[in-house]
Design a protein around this motif. Structure first.
Motif, PDB file in Angstrom:
ATOM      1  N   LEU A 119     -65.569 -74.165 135.168  1.00  0.00           N
ATOM      2  CA  LEU A 119     -64.249 -73.613 134.372  1.00  0.00           C
ATOM      3  C   LEU A 119     -64.595 -73.500 132.968  1.00  0.00           C
ATOM      4  O   LEU A 119     -64.255 -72.720 132.281  1.00  0.00           O
ATOM      5  CB  LEU A 119     -63.205 -74.718 134.754  1.00  0.00           C
ATOM      6  N   PHE A 120     -65.108 -74.725 132.364  1.00  0.00           N
ATOM      7  CA  PHE A 120     -65.158 -74.646 130.945  1.00  0.00           C
ATOM      8  C   PHE A 120     -66.307 -73.740 130.543  1.00  0.00           C
ATOM      9  O   PHE A 120     -66.163 -72.989 129.371  1.00  0.00           O
ATOM     10  CB  PHE A 120     -65.831 -76.033 130.642  1.00  0.00           C
ATOM     11  N   LYS A 121     -67.487 -73.430 131.238  1.00  0.00           N
ATOM     12  CA  LYS A 121     -68.173 -72.359 130.909  1.00  0.00           C
ATOM     13  C   LYS A 121     -67.400 -70.964 131.078  1.00  0.00           C
ATOM     14  O   LYS A 121     -67.654 -70.104 130.173  1.00  0.00           O
ATOM     15  CB  LYS A 121     -69.256 -72.198 131.809  1.00  0.00           C
ATOM     16  N   TYR A 122     -66.750 -70.738 131.826  1.00  0.00           N
ATOM     17  CA  TYR A 122     -66.067 -69.398 132.104  1.00  0.00           C
ATOM     18  C   TYR A 122     -64.883 -69.188 130.946  1.00  0.00           C
ATOM     19  O   TYR A 122     -65.077 -68.126 130.287  1.00  0.00           O
ATOM     20  CB  TYR A 122     -65.303 -69.475 133.360  1.00  0.00           C
ATOM     21  N   LEU A 123     -64.422 -70.496 130.555  1.00  0.00           N
ATOM     22  CA  LEU A 123     -63.405 -70.460 129.375  1.00  0.00           C
ATOM     23  C   LEU A 123     -64.113 -70.214 127.943  1.00  0.00           C
ATOM     24  O   LEU A 123     -63.547 -70.364 126.865  1.00  0.00           O
ATOM     25  CB  LEU A 123     -62.329 -71.446 129.570  1.00  0.00           C
ATOM     26  N   ASP A 124     -65.355 -70.551 127.982  1.00  0.00           N
ATOM     27  CA  ASP A 124     -65.987 -70.556 126.823  1.00  0.00           C
ATOM     28  C   ASP A 124     -65.718 -72.045 125.706  1.00  0.00           C
ATOM     29  O   ASP A 124     -65.778 -72.002 124.566  1.00  0.00           O
ATOM     30  CB  ASP A 124     -66.165 -69.560 125.587  1.00  0.00           C
ATOM     31  N   LEU A 125     -65.359 -73.140 126.609  1.00  0.00           N
ATOM     32  CA  LEU A 125     -65.081 -74.340 126.102  1.00  0.00           C
ATOM     33  C   LEU A 125     -66.001 -75.209 125.664  1.00  0.00           C
ATOM     34  O   LEU A 125     -66.668 -75.937 126.691  1.00  0.00           O
ATOM     35  CB  LEU A 125     -64.079 -74.955 126.847  1.00  0.00           C
ATOM     36  N   ASP A 126     -66.827 -75.005 124.451  1.00  0.00           N
ATOM     37  CA  ASP A 126     -67.831 -76.110 124.157  1.00  0.00           C
ATOM     38  C   ASP A 126     -67.907 -76.272 122.557  1.00  0.00           C
ATOM     39  O   ASP A 126     -67.031 -75.735 122.071  1.00  0.00           O
ATOM     40  CB  ASP A 126     -69.263 -75.536 124.314  1.00  0.00           C
ATOM     41  N   GLU A 127     -68.829 -77.104 122.185  1.00  0.00           N
ATOM     42  CA  GLU A 127     -68.840 -77.466 121.002  1.00  0.00           C
ATOM     43  C   GLU A 127     -69.017 -76.468 119.978  1.00  0.00           C
ATOM     44  O   GLU A 127     -68.608 -76.679 118.585  1.00  0.00           O
ATOM     45  CB  GLU A 127     -69.890 -78.633 120.727  1.00  0.00           C
ATOM     46  N   ARG A 128     -69.507 -75.431 120.302  1.00  0.00           N
ATOM     47  CA  ARG A 128     -69.943 -74.139 119.442  1.00  0.00           C
ATOM     48  C   ARG A 128     -68.590 -73.677 118.809  1.00  0.00           C
ATOM     49  O   ARG A 128     -68.380 -73.008 117.945  1.00  0.00           O
ATOM     50  CB  ARG A 128     -70.698 -73.173 119.952  1.00  0.00           C
ATOM     51  N   ASP A 129     -67.434 -73.774 119.489  1.00  0.00           N
ATOM     52  CA  ASP A 129     -66.063 -73.213 119.401  1.00  0.00           C
ATOM     53  C   ASP A 129     -65.449 -74.153 118.620  1.00  0.00           C
ATOM     54  O   ASP A 129     -64.168 -73.970 118.226  1.00  0.00           O
ATOM     55  CB  ASP A 129     -65.441 -72.808 120.702  1.00  0.00           C
ATOM     56  N   LYS A 130     -65.881 -75.164 118.227  1.00  0.00           N
ATOM     57  CA  LYS A 130     -65.047 -76.302 117.635  1.00  0.00           C
ATOM     58  C   LYS A 130     -64.487 -75.680 116.181  1.00  0.00           C
ATOM     59  O   LYS A 130     -65.139 -75.041 115.465  1.00  0.00           O
ATOM     60  CB  LYS A 130     -65.900 -77.629 116.966  1.00  0.00           C
ATOM     61  N   LYS A 131     -63.209 -75.972 116.055  1.00  0.00           N
ATOM     62  CA  LYS A 131     -62.513 -75.546 114.910  1.00  0.00           C
ATOM     63  C   LYS A 131     -62.652 -76.253 113.618  1.00  0.00           C
ATOM     64  O   LYS A 131     -62.550 -77.755 113.677  1.00  0.00           O
ATOM     65  CB  LYS A 131     -60.994 -75.270 115.033  1.00  0.00           C
ATOM     66  N   GLU A 132     -63.179 -75.811 112.497  1.00  0.00           N
ATOM     67  CA  GLU A 132     -63.341 -76.507 111.081  1.00  0.00           C
ATOM     68  C   GLU A 132     -61.964 -76.847 110.725  1.00  0.00           C
ATOM     69  O   GLU A 132     -60.847 -76.336 110.581  1.00  0.00           O
ATOM     70  CB  GLU A 132     -63.738 -75.793 110.228  1.00  0.00           C
ATOM     71  N   ASN A 133     -61.780 -78.290 110.316  1.00  0.00           N
ATOM     72  CA  ASN A 133     -60.713 -79.019 109.518  1.00  0.00           C
ATOM     73  C   ASN A 133     -60.487 -77.762 108.194  1.00  0.00           C
ATOM     74  O   ASN A 133     -61.494 -77.629 107.394  1.00  0.00           O
ATOM     75  CB  ASN A 133     -61.080 -80.170 109.393  1.00  0.00           C
TER      76      ASN A 133
END
Length: 220
Positions: free
Chosen positions: A206-220
């Motif tokens: 599921l996470f792979k399909y949704l592109d949910l990984d640390e590379r998408d981490k939003k900068e503060n």
């Protein structure tokens, strides 16, 4: 995060709420704001028709082992099978417009637990109209899904669902509900994930399909 709209749909007991909670936790750990959306088969203009169906026996309730089960047999009336989907579409639009008017922010990820496909699936089960999604009313429900939404349907066997979710144990329509979501996934080309396997394996898919990984981490 590439997707502002994530929609996990499927029959009761398929694991969609657990998945969505995990997705939300992951997003929040990456500093994303989220809003959960839960809209299913609202009763506004359709409420009088529901009362009529109860009166004439098209809606029935039974209690087994302390759990109340309801079933709609709208397919026994061509009039109700025609009118109820129309009223439900109007009711759904009212609820969705109200929600949208009160959540106008553009920096949040909307997580859909129950939404238009679930109401459409309910209608298909209640009316025995397994091609309802191909009609004008059905397409109207589908078009309510925001453009670009990532949609996932967990795929689980009937036996597994009955074991996992106690209030599905004596659900007479469970097999039909599973069939309807299978039809929707096939005809609308919706991603399915096998949730009969280990949760960790399904979660990774599921996470792979949704592109949910640390590379998408939003900068503060």
């Amino acid at each position: 995060m590439k997707n502002r709209f994530i929609y996990i749909t499927g029959p009761d007991g398929s694991g969609k709420t657990t998945f969505l909670e995990d997705v939300e936790s992951q997003l929040k750990s990456q500093n994303f704001k989220t809003i959960q959306v839960w809209i299913r088969s609202p009763k506004i203009l359709s409420k009088p028709l529901m009362a009529y169906c109860r009166l004439v026996g098209l809606t029935k309730y039974t209690t087994i082992e302390g759990i109340k089960y309801g079933k709609h047999e709208f397919y026994k009336s061509s009039f109700v099978s025609w009118l109820f989907p129309i009223l439900q579409l109007i009711d759904f639009r009212i609820k969705w417009n109200f929600h949208s008017a009160n959540n106008k922010k553009n920096d949040e990820v909307l997580l859909f637990d129950r939404f238009s496909l679930d109401t459409l699936a309910d209608l298909m089960v209640d009316t025995n109209r397994f091609d309802l999604h191909k009609t004008k009313i059905g397409r109207a429900f589908i078009n309510l899904i925001p453009n670009g939404a990532k949609i996932v349907i967990p795929r689980v066997s009937e036996e597994t669902i009955r074991m996992r979710k106690k209030d599905t144990l004596y659900d007479e329509h469970l097999n039909k509900k599973i069939k309807v979501y299978r039809i929707l996934s096939n005809d609308l080309n919706i991603k399915t994930i096998d949730n009969n396997q280990s949760y960790e394996t399904a979660r990774k898919e599921l996470f792979k399909y949704l592109d949910l990984d640390e590379r998408d981490k939003k900068e503060n």
